[in-house]
Design a protein around this motif. Structure first.
Motif, PDB file in Angstrom:
ATOM      1  N   TYR A  11       0.890  -1.173   0.000  1.00  0.00           N
ATOM      2  CA  TYR A  11       0.000   0.000   0.000  1.00  0.00           C
ATOM      3  C   TYR A  11       0.923   1.216   0.000  1.00  0.00           C
ATOM      4  CZ  TYR A  11      -3.552  -3.281   1.686  1.00  0.00           C
ATOM      5  OH  TYR A  11      -4.413  -4.341   1.827  1.00  0.00           O
ATOM      6  N   VAL A  14       4.133   1.090   2.087  1.00  0.00           N
ATOM      7  CA  VAL A  14       4.088   0.026   3.105  1.00  0.00           C
ATOM      8  C   VAL A  14       3.866  -1.323   2.441  1.00  0.00           C
ATOM      9  CG1 VAL A  14       2.868  -0.827   5.165  1.00  0.00           C
ATOM     10  CG2 VAL A  14       3.016   1.639   4.714  1.00  0.00           C
ATOM     11  N   ALA A  16       2.588  -4.713   3.107  1.00  0.00           N
ATOM     12  CA  ALA A  16       1.800  -5.411   4.130  1.00  0.00           C
ATOM     13  C   ALA A  16       2.035  -6.915   4.064  1.00  0.00           C
ATOM     14  CB  ALA A  16       0.317  -5.101   3.943  1.00  0.00           C
ATOM     15  N   PRO A  35       1.067 -11.203  15.251  1.00  0.00           N
ATOM     16  CA  PRO A  35       0.726  -9.995  16.003  1.00  0.00           C
ATOM     17  C   PRO A  35      -0.054  -8.970  15.171  1.00  0.00           C
ATOM     18  CG  PRO A  35       3.126 -10.262  15.808  1.00  0.00           C
ATOM     19  CD  PRO A  35       2.499 -11.363  15.031  1.00  0.00           C
ATOM     20  N   ASN A  36      -0.539  -7.940  15.820  1.00  0.00           N
ATOM     21  CA  ASN A  36      -1.237  -6.848  15.130  1.00  0.00           C
ATOM     22  C   ASN A  36      -0.333  -6.303  14.017  1.00  0.00           C
ATOM     23  OD1 ASN A  36      -2.520  -5.721  18.286  1.00  0.00           O
ATOM     24  ND2 ASN A  36      -3.636  -6.776  16.697  1.00  0.00           N
ATOM     25  N   GLY A  37      -0.949  -6.042  12.883  1.00  0.00           N
ATOM     26  CA  GLY A  37      -0.203  -5.424  11.783  1.00  0.00           C
ATOM     27  C   GLY A  37       0.719  -6.383  11.035  1.00  0.00           C
ATOM     28  N   SER A  38       0.560  -7.705  11.236  1.00  0.00           N
ATOM     29  CA  SER A  38       1.485  -8.651  10.598  1.00  0.00           C
ATOM     30  C   SER A  38       1.048  -9.067   9.192  1.00  0.00           C
ATOM     31  CB  SER A  38       1.677  -9.888  11.487  1.00  0.00           C
ATOM     32  OG  SER A  38       0.442 -10.485  11.780  1.00  0.00           O
ATOM     33  N   GLY A  39      -0.146  -8.621   8.775  1.00  0.00           N
ATOM     34  CA  GLY A  39      -0.573  -8.892   7.399  1.00  0.00           C
ATOM     35  C   GLY A  39      -1.691  -9.918   7.267  1.00  0.00           C
ATOM     36  N   LYS A  40      -2.283 -10.316   8.381  1.00  0.00           N
ATOM     37  CA  LYS A  40      -3.306 -11.372   8.356  1.00  0.00           C
ATOM     38  C   LYS A  40      -4.539 -10.944   7.536  1.00  0.00           C
ATOM     39  CE  LYS A  40      -3.667 -11.371  12.861  1.00  0.00           C
ATOM     40  NZ  LYS A  40      -2.749 -10.259  13.144  1.00  0.00           N
ATOM     41  N   SER A  41      -5.072  -9.753   7.863  1.00  0.00           N
ATOM     42  CA  SER A  41      -6.278  -9.314   7.144  1.00  0.00           C
ATOM     43  C   SER A  41      -5.961  -9.011   5.683  1.00  0.00           C
ATOM     44  CB  SER A  41      -6.876  -8.064   7.801  1.00  0.00           C
ATOM     45  OG  SER A  41      -7.266  -8.384   9.107  1.00  0.00           O
ATOM     46  N   THR A  42      -4.753  -8.515   5.447  1.00  0.00           N
ATOM     47  CA  THR A  42      -4.346  -8.260   4.057  1.00  0.00           C
ATOM     48  C   THR A  42      -4.386  -9.569   3.267  1.00  0.00           C
ATOM     49  OG1 THR A  42      -2.911  -6.470   4.794  1.00  0.00           O
ATOM     50  CG2 THR A  42      -2.458  -7.393   2.617  1.00  0.00           C
ATOM     51  N   ARG A  45      -7.873 -10.525   2.462  1.00  0.00           N
ATOM     52  CA  ARG A  45      -8.469  -9.733   1.371  1.00  0.00           C
ATOM     53  C   ARG A  45      -7.977 -10.217   0.010  1.00  0.00           C
ATOM     54  NH1 ARG A  45      -7.810  -5.463   5.130  1.00  0.00           N
ATOM     55  NH2 ARG A  45      -5.895  -4.776   4.137  1.00  0.00           N
ATOM     56  N   GLU A 164     -11.024 -13.205  12.209  1.00  0.00           N
ATOM     57  CA  GLU A 164     -11.222 -12.972  13.648  1.00  0.00           C
ATOM     58  C   GLU A 164     -12.695 -13.120  14.045  1.00  0.00           C
ATOM     59  OE1 GLU A 164      -9.310  -9.413  15.044  1.00  0.00           O
ATOM     60  OE2 GLU A 164      -7.752  -9.608  13.530  1.00  0.00           O
ATOM     61  N   HIS A 197      -6.893 -14.666  16.823  1.00  0.00           N
ATOM     62  CA  HIS A 197      -5.962 -14.096  17.805  1.00  0.00           C
ATOM     63  C   HIS A 197      -5.778 -15.039  18.980  1.00  0.00           C
ATOM     64  CE1 HIS A 197      -4.622 -10.291  16.412  1.00  0.00           C
ATOM     65  NE2 HIS A 197      -5.837  -9.903  16.090  1.00  0.00           N
TER      66      HIS A 197
HETATM   67  N1  LIG Z   1      -5.477  -0.017   3.082  1.00  0.00           N
HETATM   68  C1  LIG Z   1      -4.261   0.109   3.644  1.00  0.00           C
HETATM   69  N2  LIG Z   1      -3.487   1.197   3.365  1.00  0.00           N
HETATM   70  C2  LIG Z   1      -2.253   1.323   3.906  1.00  0.00           C
HETATM   71  N3  LIG Z   1      -1.699   0.425   4.744  1.00  0.00           N
HETATM   72  C3  LIG Z   1      -2.411  -0.649   5.064  1.00  0.00           C
HETATM   73  C4  LIG Z   1      -3.733  -0.873   4.543  1.00  0.00           C
HETATM   74  N4  LIG Z   1      -4.200  -2.039   5.033  1.00  0.00           N
HETATM   75  C5  LIG Z   1      -3.221  -2.516   5.833  1.00  0.00           C
HETATM   76  N5  LIG Z   1      -2.156  -1.687   5.849  1.00  0.00           N
HETATM   77  C6  LIG Z   1      -0.909  -1.896   6.605  1.00  0.00           C
HETATM   78  O1  LIG Z   1      -0.434  -3.198   6.321  1.00  0.00           O
HETATM   79  C7  LIG Z   1       0.074  -3.823   7.482  1.00  0.00           C
HETATM   80  C8  LIG Z   1      -0.667  -5.122   7.746  1.00  0.00           C
HETATM   81  O2  LIG Z   1      -2.020  -4.829   8.099  1.00  0.00           O
HETATM   82  P1  LIG Z   1      -3.113  -5.948   8.356  1.00  0.00           P
HETATM   83  O3  LIG Z   1      -4.392  -5.248   8.630  1.00  0.00           O
HETATM   84  O4  LIG Z   1      -3.078  -6.917   7.240  1.00  0.00           O
HETATM   85  O5  LIG Z   1      -2.550  -6.625   9.675  1.00  0.00           O
HETATM   86  P2  LIG Z   1      -3.254  -7.667  10.654  1.00  0.00           P
HETATM   87  O6  LIG Z   1      -2.250  -8.718  10.918  1.00  0.00           O
HETATM   88  O7  LIG Z   1      -4.563  -8.076  10.118  1.00  0.00           O
HETATM   89  O8  LIG Z   1      -3.450  -6.766  11.956  1.00  0.00           O
HETATM   90  P3  LIG Z   1      -4.507  -6.850  13.171  1.00  0.00           P
HETATM   91  O9  LIG Z   1      -4.148  -8.070  13.963  1.00  0.00           O
HETATM   92  O10 LIG Z   1      -4.184  -5.596  13.929  1.00  0.00           O
HETATM   93  O11 LIG Z   1      -5.883  -6.876  12.597  1.00  0.00           O
HETATM   94  C9  LIG Z   1      -0.053  -2.795   8.602  1.00  0.00           C
HETATM   95  O12 LIG Z   1       1.172  -2.125   8.741  1.00  0.00           O
HETATM   96  C10 LIG Z   1      -1.131  -1.861   8.104  1.00  0.00           C
HETATM   97  O13 LIG Z   1      -0.964  -0.564   8.625  1.00  0.00           O
END
Ligand SMILES: Nc1ncnc2c1ncn2[C@@H]1O[C@H](COP(=O)(O)OP(=O)(O)OP(=O)(O)O)[C@@H](O)[C@H]1O
Length: 268
Positions: A11, A14, A16, A35-42, A45, A164, A197
């Motif tokens: 993105y 960044v 992800a 952990p939070n922000g590790s890319g799971k939701s990415t 998607r 989640e 989680h």
């Molecule tokens: N639409 C976006 N635009 C910019 N950066 C993004 C976007 N979506 C995710 N990121 C970044 O990508 C990285 C991974 O995010 P992601 O949401 O995939 O993490 P996660 O493991 O699902 O986190 P969580 O456990 O907090 O839900 C993070 O640094 C986040 O800030």
């Protein structure tokens, strides 16, 4: 069933998710942890085709996910989000019927016979018969999550993606939710990928775990191999104690207060 081949997502500046290679076989239940922000939701998607990989690709049943039509993909894959069902002013039964949308022809007809019987069966299985005529916006969060599960069951997918799904549920509904998915998988042979989680729930229900950190796959394999104290310590920066579940033997993660204590001793 699902293949990530060098799949990455950036993105702007960044990244992800960095080139992930990963295979999910038919009928497996994978947990994605990290952990939070590790890319799971990415990653979720990309799997659901909501977003396109910036590098590499996601293939589902040998075809790139972008090559499927929306309805065609929805007949194969259902996604259930953390919030489950929004508090919409529709009746529970109507919401389950909406799960049939990907199957309707241009006249709005469902080619499946006895859909009402199927919907009744799902309502019964999820203990929703008494709530069938209630509006979803009158239900509790836990009840709405069951309605959301009912809707994806009516969708009859072969792949279920859960992001989640138990976050807002108490331990009773968390376990009930996981049991219902496990039962569904046993009966219909669906493939499940779930961002979780709760490492202990993940160890109890998933066959395999994919561990992400900073957008990279740290490791993947069975819960026994993934949930070691060294790995949990390095990925989550906590002091864990791993014990075997006294009944099932699955690894369970306990936290010790050592890290907190050390910080206090060091005056942080
Ligand atoms: N639409 C976006 N635009 C910019 N950066 C993004 C976007 N979506 C995710 N990121 C970044 O990508 C990285 C991974 O995010 P992601 O949401 O995939 O993490 P996660 O493991 O699902 O986190 P969580 O456990 O907090 O839900 C993070 O640094 C986040 O800030």
């Amino acid at each position: 069933m699902i293949e990530a081949i060098g799949a990455g997502k950036a993105y702007g500046g960044v990244t992800a998710l960095h080139g992930l290679d990963w295979t999910v076989r038919e009928g497996e239940w994978w947990g994605i942890i990290g952990p939070n922000g590790s890319g799971k939701s990415t990653l979720m998607r990309l799997l659901s085709g909501v977003e396109r990989a910036s590098s590499g690709m996601i293939r589902v049943r040998g075809r790139q996910v972008e090559d499927y039509g929306r309805k065609e993909l929805s007949r194969m894959m259902a996604v259930l989000q953390q919030e489950g069902m929004m508090p919409v002013p529709y009746r529970v039964r109507e919401v389950l019927e909406m799960g049939r949308h990907p199957y309707l022809n241009w006249l709005g007809q469902d080619p499946k016979e006895n859909v009402d019987v199927m919907i009744d069966g799902i309502l019964e299985k999820l203990d929703l018969l008494d709530l069938a005529d209630r509006h979803v916006d009158e239900l509790s969060g836990g009840q709405r999550q069951r309605v959301a599960l009912g809707q994806v069951m009516a969708q009859e997918p072969q792949i279920l993606l859960l992001d989640e799904p138990t976050t807002f549920l108490d331990i009773h509904y968390q376990q009930q939710f996981m049991e219902l998915v496990a039962e569904w998988r046993d009966e219909a042979g669906i493939t499940v990928v779930a961002v979780l989680h709760d490492l202990n729930l993940a160890a109890l229900y998933c066959d395999k775990l994919l561990v992400l950190r900073d957008g990279r796959a740290v490791s993947m394999g069975t819960p026994e191999d993934m949930l070691t104290s060294e790995r949990i310590r390095s990925v989550y920066d906590v002091e864990p104690v791993i014990v075997a579940h006294p009944v099932y033997g699955a690894p369970q993660v306990l936290l010790s207060k050592a890290a907190l204590k050390r910080n206090e001793e060091e005056g942080n």
